[in-house]
Design a protein around this motif. Sequence first.
Motif, PDB file in Angstrom:
ATOM      1  N   LEU A 155       0.831  -1.207   0.000  1.00 19.07           N
ATOM      2  CA  LEU A 155       0.000   0.000   0.000  1.00 19.07           C
ATOM      3  C   LEU A 155       0.865   1.257   0.000  1.00 19.07           C
ATOM      4  CD1 LEU A 155      -2.777  -1.064   2.551  1.00 19.07           C
ATOM      5  CD2 LEU A 155      -2.930  -0.968   0.051  1.00 19.07           C
ATOM      6  N   MET A 156       1.990   1.205   0.716  1.00 14.35           N
ATOM      7  CA  MET A 156       2.910   2.338   0.737  1.00 14.35           C
ATOM      8  C   MET A 156       3.457   2.626  -0.656  1.00 14.35           C
ATOM      9  SD  MET A 156       4.942   1.305   4.228  1.00 14.35           S
ATOM     10  CE  MET A 156       6.363   2.303   3.816  1.00 14.35           C
ATOM     11  N   THR A 157       3.620   1.587  -1.457  1.00 13.72           N
ATOM     12  CA  THR A 157       4.137   1.755  -2.816  1.00 13.72           C
ATOM     13  C   THR A 157       3.040   2.194  -3.778  1.00 13.72           C
ATOM     14  OG1 THR A 157       5.780   0.015  -2.402  1.00 13.72           O
ATOM     15  CG2 THR A 157       5.368   0.611  -4.704  1.00 13.72           C
ATOM     16  N   LEU A 158       1.883   1.566  -3.665  1.00  9.27           N
ATOM     17  CA  LEU A 158       0.795   1.839  -4.612  1.00  9.27           C
ATOM     18  C   LEU A 158       0.200   3.236  -4.443  1.00  9.27           C
ATOM     19  CD1 LEU A 158      -1.063  -1.597  -4.579  1.00  9.27           C
ATOM     20  CD2 LEU A 158       0.407  -0.670  -6.380  1.00  9.27           C
ATOM     21  N   LEU A 159       0.231   3.783  -3.231  1.00 11.24           N
ATOM     22  CA  LEU A 159      -0.361   5.100  -3.002  1.00 11.24           C
ATOM     23  C   LEU A 159       0.345   6.194  -3.816  1.00 11.24           C
ATOM     24  CD1 LEU A 159      -2.380   6.904  -1.585  1.00 11.24           C
ATOM     25  CD2 LEU A 159      -0.866   6.972   0.409  1.00 11.24           C
ATOM     26  N   PRO A 160       1.672   6.338  -3.722  1.00  6.46           N
ATOM     27  CA  PRO A 160       2.319   7.355  -4.558  1.00  6.46           C
ATOM     28  C   PRO A 160       2.236   7.043  -6.049  1.00  6.46           C
ATOM     29  CG  PRO A 160       3.970   6.075  -3.368  1.00  6.46           C
ATOM     30  CD  PRO A 160       2.639   5.710  -2.800  1.00  6.46           C
ATOM     31  N   VAL A 161       2.249   5.756  -6.405  1.00 10.63           N
ATOM     32  CA  VAL A 161       2.105   5.396  -7.819  1.00 10.63           C
ATOM     33  C   VAL A 161       0.765   5.893  -8.353  1.00 10.63           C
ATOM     34  CG1 VAL A 161       1.807   3.461  -9.416  1.00 10.63           C
ATOM     35  CG2 VAL A 161       3.667   3.418  -7.764  1.00 10.63           C
ATOM     36  N   ALA A 162      -0.311   5.661  -7.596  1.00  6.37           N
ATOM     37  CA  ALA A 162      -1.640   6.080  -8.033  1.00  6.37           C
ATOM     38  C   ALA A 162      -1.743   7.598  -8.120  1.00  6.37           C
ATOM     39  CB  ALA A 162      -2.695   5.536  -7.071  1.00  6.37           C
ATOM     40  N   LEU A 163      -1.165   8.310  -7.153  1.00 10.36           N
ATOM     41  CA  LEU A 163      -1.237   9.768  -7.149  1.00 10.36           C
ATOM     42  C   LEU A 163      -0.443  10.372  -8.312  1.00 10.36           C
ATOM     43  CD1 LEU A 163      -0.921  10.465  -3.316  1.00 10.36           C
ATOM     44  CD2 LEU A 163      -2.946  10.770  -4.737  1.00 10.36           C
ATOM     45  N   VAL A 164       0.705   9.781  -8.623  1.00 10.45           N
ATOM     46  CA  VAL A 164       1.516  10.278  -9.739  1.00 10.45           C
ATOM     47  C   VAL A 164       0.827   9.974 -11.066  1.00 10.45           C
ATOM     48  CG1 VAL A 164       3.726  10.030 -10.937  1.00 10.45           C
ATOM     49  CG2 VAL A 164       3.676  10.164  -8.451  1.00 10.45           C
ATOM     50  N   LEU A 165       0.195   8.813 -11.164  1.00  6.17           N
ATOM     51  CA  LEU A 165      -0.563   8.501 -12.385  1.00  6.17           C
ATOM     52  C   LEU A 165      -1.706   9.487 -12.596  1.00  6.17           C
ATOM     53  CD1 LEU A 165      -0.876   4.593 -12.392  1.00  6.17           C
ATOM     54  CD2 LEU A 165       0.243   6.009 -14.118  1.00  6.17           C
ATOM     55  N   LYS A 166      -2.262   9.978 -11.491  1.00  7.60           N
ATOM     56  CA  LYS A 166      -3.388  10.904 -11.575  1.00  7.60           C
ATOM     57  C   LYS A 166      -2.964  12.260 -12.129  1.00  7.60           C
ATOM     58  CE  LYS A 166      -7.724  11.950 -10.573  1.00  7.60           C
ATOM     59  NZ  LYS A 166      -8.872  11.330 -11.281  1.00  7.60           N
ATOM     60  N   GLU A 167      -1.671  12.599 -12.084  1.00  6.85           N
ATOM     61  CA  GLU A 167      -1.231  13.938 -12.479  1.00  6.85           C
ATOM     62  C   GLU A 167      -1.543  14.302 -13.937  1.00  6.85           C
ATOM     63  OE1 GLU A 167       2.844  14.395 -11.376  1.00  6.85           O
ATOM     64  OE2 GLU A 167       2.462  14.195  -9.240  1.00  6.85           O
ATOM     65  N   ASN A 169       1.528  11.307 -14.837  1.00  6.47           N
ATOM     66  CA  ASN A 169       2.964  11.208 -15.113  1.00  6.47           C
ATOM     67  C   ASN A 169       3.312   9.727 -15.146  1.00  6.47           C
ATOM     68  OD1 ASN A 169       5.729  11.387 -15.263  1.00  6.47           O
ATOM     69  ND2 ASN A 169       5.924  12.930 -13.663  1.00  6.47           N
ATOM     70  N   LEU A 170       3.072   9.119 -16.289  1.00  7.79           N
ATOM     71  CA  LEU A 170       3.232   7.669 -16.416  1.00  7.79           C
ATOM     72  C   LEU A 170       4.668   7.232 -16.196  1.00  7.79           C
ATOM     73  CD1 LEU A 170       2.014   4.920 -17.148  1.00  7.79           C
ATOM     74  CD2 LEU A 170       2.425   5.459 -19.558  1.00  7.79           C
ATOM     75  N   GLY A 171       5.640   7.967 -16.768  1.00  9.70           N
ATOM     76  CA  GLY A 171       7.036   7.564 -16.654  1.00  9.70           C
ATOM     77  C   GLY A 171       7.515   7.505 -15.220  1.00  9.70           C
ATOM     78  N   THR A 172       7.242   8.551 -14.440  1.00 10.38           N
ATOM     79  CA  THR A 172       7.675   8.579 -13.045  1.00 10.38           C
ATOM     80  C   THR A 172       6.932   7.542 -12.219  1.00 10.38           C
ATOM     81  OG1 THR A 172       8.186  10.939 -13.235  1.00 10.38           O
ATOM     82  CG2 THR A 172       7.944  10.048 -11.019  1.00 10.38           C
ATOM     83  N   ALA A 173       5.650   7.308 -12.528  1.00 15.23           N
ATOM     84  CA  ALA A 173       4.882   6.285 -11.811  1.00 15.23           C
ATOM     85  C   ALA A 173       5.499   4.903 -12.014  1.00 15.23           C
ATOM     86  CB  ALA A 173       3.429   6.292 -12.281  1.00 15.23           C
ATOM     87  N   VAL A 174       5.920   4.612 -13.232  1.00 19.30           N
ATOM     88  CA  VAL A 174       6.567   3.327 -13.522  1.00 19.30           C
ATOM     89  C   VAL A 174       7.883   3.213 -12.755  1.00 19.30           C
ATOM     90  CG1 VAL A 174       7.663   1.948 -15.324  1.00 19.30           C
ATOM     91  CG2 VAL A 174       5.461   3.048 -15.764  1.00 19.30           C
ATOM     92  N   ILE A 179      11.095   0.784  -8.415  1.00 16.66           N
ATOM     93  CA  ILE A 179      11.921   0.899  -7.204  1.00 16.66           C
ATOM     94  C   ILE A 179      11.311   0.089  -6.069  1.00 16.66           C
ATOM     95  CG2 ILE A 179      12.699   2.506  -5.422  1.00 16.66           C
ATOM     96  CD1 ILE A 179      12.923   4.642  -7.607  1.00 16.66           C
ATOM     97  N   GLY A 180       9.992   0.222  -5.897  1.00 16.79           N
ATOM     98  CA  GLY A 180       9.325  -0.546  -4.849  1.00 16.79           C
ATOM     99  C   GLY A 180       9.464  -2.041  -5.061  1.00 16.79           C
ATOM    100  N   ALA A 181       9.264  -2.505  -6.303  1.00 18.03           N
ATOM    101  CA  ALA A 181       9.371  -3.932  -6.604  1.00 18.03           C
ATOM    102  C   ALA A 181      10.779  -4.448  -6.336  1.00 18.03           C
ATOM    103  CB  ALA A 181       8.978  -4.181  -8.058  1.00 18.03           C
ATOM    104  N   THR A 182      11.793  -3.639  -6.663  1.00 17.29           N
ATOM    105  CA  THR A 182      13.184  -4.038  -6.428  1.00 17.29           C
ATOM    106  C   THR A 182      13.459  -4.231  -4.946  1.00 17.29           C
ATOM    107  OG1 THR A 182      13.888  -2.818  -8.398  1.00 17.29           O
ATOM    108  CG2 THR A 182      15.591  -3.414  -6.806  1.00 17.29           C
ATOM    109  N   LEU A 183      12.958  -3.323  -4.122  1.00 14.90           N
ATOM    110  CA  LEU A 183      13.173  -3.441  -2.679  1.00 14.90           C
ATOM    111  C   LEU A 183      12.405  -4.624  -2.100  1.00 14.90           C
ATOM    112  CD1 LEU A 183      13.144   0.308  -1.565  1.00 14.90           C
ATOM    113  CD2 LEU A 183      15.097  -1.212  -1.841  1.00 14.90           C
ATOM    114  N   PHE A 184      11.221  -4.910  -2.634  1.00  4.42           N
ATOM    115  CA  PHE A 184      10.469  -6.092  -2.209  1.00  4.42           C
ATOM    116  C   PHE A 184      11.304  -7.347  -2.448  1.00  4.42           C
ATOM    117  CE2 PHE A 184       6.812  -3.528  -1.692  1.00  4.42           C
ATOM    118  CZ  PHE A 184       5.831  -4.282  -1.071  1.00  4.42           C
ATOM    119  N   PHE A 185      11.853  -7.459  -3.651  1.00  5.52           N
ATOM    120  CA  PHE A 185      12.633  -8.649  -4.014  1.00  5.52           C
ATOM    121  C   PHE A 185      13.887  -8.763  -3.149  1.00  5.52           C
ATOM    122  CE2 PHE A 185      16.020 -10.580  -6.608  1.00  5.52           C
ATOM    123  CZ  PHE A 185      15.475 -11.841  -6.789  1.00  5.52           C
TER     124      PHE A 185
END
Length: 384
Positions: A155-167, A169-174, A179-185
């Motif tokens: 949820l900590m990762t998806l929240l900023p992703v969703a807010l940036v997508l709303k702007e 800003n697809l590139g920064t959201a990706v 980054i979040g997925a890398t830290l998860f792994f």
Amino acid sequence: MNLQKRLWRPEPSFRLLAKLIQVNWLYVLLICALAGVGYLALYSAGGGTAKTFAAPQIARFGFGLIMMVAVALLSPRVLKILSVPIYLVSVGLLVLVLRMGHVGKGAERWINLAGMQFQPSEFAKIALVLALSTWFCRIDPKRMGNPLRLIPPALMTLLPVALVLKEPNLGTAVIIGTIGATLFFTAGMRLWQIAILLAPVPFLGKVVYGHLHDYQKARIDTFLHPEHDPLGAGYNIIQSKIALGSGGMWGEGYLHGSQGQLNFLPEKQTDFIFTMIGEEWGYAGAISVIGLLGIMILGGMLIALRSRNQFGRLLGLGISVDLFLYCAVNLSMVMGVIPVGGVPLPLISYGGSAMLTMMFGFGLLMSAWVHRNERDRPSEDTAT
């Protein structure tokens, strides 16, 4: 009051001096060298004057350098305490930009802070790295197989992703999601969990495309067929390729690039600054800059590997991945490998938000190096 005492507990001056000596000054020298390249490129982009782009940028770098050293002296204990407030501030700024942000090129991405335009999505990347590093360092990696423990960081990762997508800003959201997925792994997420999460991705392309804004669709269509509109949507990438090709092996000479100096090249001080470098300094200069960026990325990875505590490893890796994605996206974009997006080249492209947030990130990286020999305390899971 207790929190204030924990944060501002005085340290003997000799301890601060010892920490200052332990800062990786060789890495700081690499940062300064890259900023120097940026100064030269922006001086050229300004038509042979520092006042337009180079002088403001180097002033920001000087402030960022002081901030970087100050952050490097902060202990992991302090950074972990500050991680939640910093993350909440970053989310609050992302919400604020949606309500009262400055619109540019079809998106709301900037807010005015103290007379300066600030892009919260840049800060959100570093804030997420700090927050996830704090969360995962408190969990026993052996217990990462429990899906319930992954819900809060997800949820900590998806929240900023969703807010940036709303702007939007697809590139920064990706980039934030990656980054979040890398830290998860890295924190110990199981391969079967990763496979489940990635399984729907190949089937989402058409759905995502249908929800893109018109200018984002135009970027993708232009990427596939730039020659269909050479004076409109395809103009940027066509001029970028012409400039890179005209540089040859040794370039047309500093301050003598035809596309850049005659203003055929758009956004030459920001997104397409690397194109100016390739045109004026040629393949030799361009590959040297890429080599310098590569050394910095590998140096960050090495700092992460040398850390004896999980917090430092995750922090170093997160900042290094952020730097890598910055470079990979920008360089691929100006070469026509991927669609054009508003991702700057670190420390070289003109812009205050990217410069200051990247220097803050380098400060976290230096903190991981200075405190690399500290051992992990027993995790919450182990303690219970």
